[in-house]
Design a protein around this motif. Structure first.
Motif, short mmCIF file in Angstrom:
data_model
loop_
_atom_site.label_atom_id
_atom_site.label_comp_id
_atom_site.label_asym_id
_atom_site.label_seq_id
_atom_site.Cartn_x
_atom_site.Cartn_y
_atom_site.Cartn_z
N GLU A 13 0.89 -1.17 0.00
CA GLU A 13 0.00 0.00 0.00
C GLU A 13 0.92 1.21 0.00
N ASP A 22 -3.05 0.61 -4.01
CA ASP A 22 -2.82 -0.80 -3.70
C ASP A 22 -1.95 -1.31 -4.84
N ARG A 72 -10.25 6.72 -2.58
CA ARG A 72 -11.69 6.89 -2.32
C ARG A 72 -12.20 5.76 -1.41
N GLU A 73 -11.72 4.55 -1.69
CA GLU A 73 -12.15 3.40 -0.86
C GLU A 73 -11.75 3.63 0.60
N LYS A 74 -10.55 4.16 0.77
CA LYS A 74 -10.08 4.41 2.14
C LYS A 74 -10.91 5.51 2.81
N GLU A 75 -11.24 6.54 2.01
CA GLU A 75 -12.08 7.62 2.55
C GLU A 75 -13.44 7.07 2.98
N ILE A 76 -14.02 6.23 2.09
CA ILE A 76 -15.34 5.66 2.40
C ILE A 76 -15.24 4.79 3.65
N SER A 77 -14.16 4.02 3.70
CA SER A 77 -13.96 3.15 4.87
C SER A 77 -13.84 3.99 6.15
N GLN A 78 -13.10 5.11 6.03
CA GLN A 78 -12.95 5.99 7.19
C GLN A 78 -14.29 6.62 7.58
N LYS A 99 -17.19 5.34 7.01
CA LYS A 99 -18.01 4.26 7.58
C LYS A 99 -17.62 4.04 9.05
N ASN A 100 -16.32 4.03 9.30
CA ASN A 100 -15.85 3.84 10.68
C ASN A 100 -16.31 4.99 11.57
#
Lengths: 127, 476
Positions: free
Chosen positions: B197, B210, B235-241, B243-244
């Motif tokens: 990463e 990735d 963006r995936e990481k932002e969405i994951s953040q 969500k968290n």
């Protein structure tokens, strides 16, 4: 024998009330505050035996209040129990640095709060 | 031997003899008549030889060919000329046949190779098209750490221009030392497949990739190339953040009323309520907190439904003034408890909007309820509407004389779970009410929300909705 004094600090009125009633019913004199700033002022003024404080509060958070308490020689020794809705809000390192005696996560049991207060006061007396 | 052939051979022989005699005559200065005769004989012999040459030209050519390629023809005096020529002809024919066969084979092979070349070129074009249509950056480096293949995404990411004829050195072309090191490590360790990463700076923004690195090996296991594929997961990481954060907020908001319910129920069980009045009070707290929990869950679900597009919307033509009037009526008793006066807007004509009435009612009630919460006793709340027929929109503004919002908080009040800390002491909230307003106005109705505020003086919350294009006369 004089009653032990406790300060309960939380912006959630019902939480303050339930903890206060539990402690009063078990021989404590209780004073309450709804934010860290008021809590610090009351602690400086009344010098309680123990403080039960929320973590997240408006105006001044629980952590900020404790930091301020530790800087004041008159309040630096007062044991603090922290109540938090976030189980891991305080890292162990910070907990040690602030000398937080115990952390209880919400939803908590008033019995548990009382038992923890008694334990902390015993340890404090032993020291 | 045929007579014709004998004659010609004789003529040739005579020619040769004549030529010999002529030369001798010239040499010995013989009388002039003899050289003339000799010259005639020479001409005849030359003509004879020429005829022989023309007549047997094909055979002689074959003989010459056979001789030149070393064909197995035995030139012995024992063979009569016919047999010799025949054998030479057969050998030559066989040779020609074989040659033709080989030529045909070569031509076929050449055709196959041409087809394969075309096929390879097509595959190459196809692979290039696929590579360049992939959003992921793809880069191949050789054993000398040079970039031998890169797609458009890789060029854009690293800002280089790939030229297959002038391969770039990876270290010079790729700005990420981490990636260069990873490629190098992948090659030396001969690891078939590794995942990293990696975060790069692009336009001063951190972008996370990735990164998958794979080795291409030869038969002996030597690493020839390293293929790097970089997939943007920012963006995936932002969405994951997000969500968290959402789960964390929801958890916090749910735990607070739950803590009260749990604590007061335990107090009742333990007999900590000393009299009937206290018991009543504890039960009231439990009920109130349970309702708060229910509202919270309902708000979360409503927002979630709107965000995911699953909410059932029933839009009809309504007069917005009437919707506001009904909402004001609903909030009046709450305002009166704090001696707050609510001024309703004057009715206006042609304020037809296509809305889900229940949803817009909820928007107005949420804004009015907030205004009451954060306005001290004896304050005022004014509801106004502004019709802009040119722009085809109607604006609703709810102004209070409340505590106001600090400047640093104003831009965030419509954010999910955002609470203005300084105003927490005035009222409890989930931090979802205004976000729900925003979702209903913007996502469901295509409008917009706004807020202006001055600390200590008050705030104006409002929203803009598009008017019905063909102003309907029907009012629901």
């Amino acid at each position: 024998m004089e009653n032990r004094k406790a300060l309960v600090v939380d912006d959630e009125f019902h939480i303050v009330q339930v903890v206060a009633i539990k402690l009063k019913n078990n021989g404590f004199d209780v004073v309450t505050a709804e934010n860290g700033s008021d809590g610090y002022d009351l602690a400086s003024e009344t010098l309680p035996d123990i403080i039960i404080s929320d973590y997240q509060m408006p105006i001044m958070s629980g952590v900020e209040m404790i930091e301020k308490l530790r800087q004041n020689p008159e309040t630096a020794h007062i044991p603090v129990i922290m109540l938090t809705a976030r189980g891991f809000a305080i890292e162990d390192e910070q907990k040690e640095q602030l000398r937080v005696s115990a952390c209880l996560s919400k939803p908590f049991s008033p019995r548990e709060v009382l038992a923890t207060i008694e334990d902390v006061l015993k340890q404090d007396a032993a020291v | 031997m045929k007579t014709e052939q004998k004659i010609w051979i004789a003529l040739a022989a005579a020619g040769c003899v004549g030529a010999l005699v002529a030369m001798i005559a010239v040499a010995t200065s013989m009388p002039t008549g003899i050289p003339i005769v000799a010259a005639l004989i020479i001409c005849a012999s030359i003509i004879g030889n020429l005829v022989v040459l023309f007549k047997h030209a094909d055979r002689l050519q074959k003989i010459a060919s056979a001789l030149s390629v070393g064909s197995q023809v035995r030139m012995t005096a024992a063979y009569p000329p016919d047999s010799l020529l025949k054998e030479i002809g057969t050998a030559s024919q066989r040779f020609m046949d074989e040659t033709n066969e080989k030529v045909k084979t070569l031509q076929n092979e050449n055709t196959d190779i041409s087809l394969q070349l075309q096929l390879t070129q097509r595959r190459k074009n196809s692979i290039e098209a696929i590579l360049n249509s992939i959003r992921d950056a793809v880069m191949v480096t050789d054993d000398r750490d040079r970039i031998i293949l890169a797609n458009a995404a890789a060029e854009t990411l690293f800002g280089f221009e790939f030229d297959p004829l002038q391969p770039l050195v990876t270290e010079e072309a790729v700005s990420s030392d981490e990636l260069v090191a990873a490629i190098s490590k992948c090659r030396t360790s001969k690891t078939a497949h590794v995942r990293h990463e990696l975060t790069f700076e692009k336009d001063e923004q951190p972008i996370t990739y990735d990164t998958v690195l794979s080795c291409v090996e030869d038969d002996k296991g030597n690493v020839l190339q390293v293929v790097a594929v970089l997939h943007d997961i920012t963006r995936e990481k932002e969405i994951s953040q997000m969500k968290n954060d959402f789960v964390s907020h929801v958890s916090h908001e749910l735990k607070t009323p739950l803590a009260s319910i749990n604590a007061y129920a335990e107090m009742l069980v333990d007999g900590e309520a000393e009299d009937a009045e206290t018991v009543q009070q504890f039960c009231g707290v439990i009920q109130g907190q349970a309702q708060r929990l229910s509202r919270l869950i309902e708000d979360i679900l409503n927002i979630s439904r709107i965000e995911s597009g699953l909410v059932k919307v029933s839009k009809k033509t309504h007069s917005l003034a009437l919707v506001i009037r009904d909402s004001v009526e609903m909030i009046t008793s709450y305002a009166q408890e704090k001696s707050i006066t609510v001024h309703s807007p004057a009715s206006i004509l042609y304020d037809q909007v296509t809305i889900d009435r229940d949803m817009i009612s909820q928007v107005v009630i949420n804004l009015l309820s907030n205004a009451v919460k954060y306005t001290p006793a004896n304050g005022e709340i004014t509801v106004r509407t502004d019709l802009n027929e040119i722009e085809g929109q109607i604006t609703v503004m709810i102004t209070d004389t409340g505590v106001g919002i600090p400047a640093e908080d104003v831009d965030h009040v419509f954010d999910k779970f955002y609470r203005v800390k300084a105003n927490n002491k005035y009222a409890k909230g989930t931090g979802l009410g205004l976000n729900l307003v925003k979702q209903i106005v913007e996502t469901v109705h295509g409008g917009s929300v706004f807020v202006t505020s001055t600390t200590g003086e008050g705030s104006t919350f409002g929203f803009v909705l598009p008017l019905l294009k063909e102003t309907a006369t029907q009012t629901v």
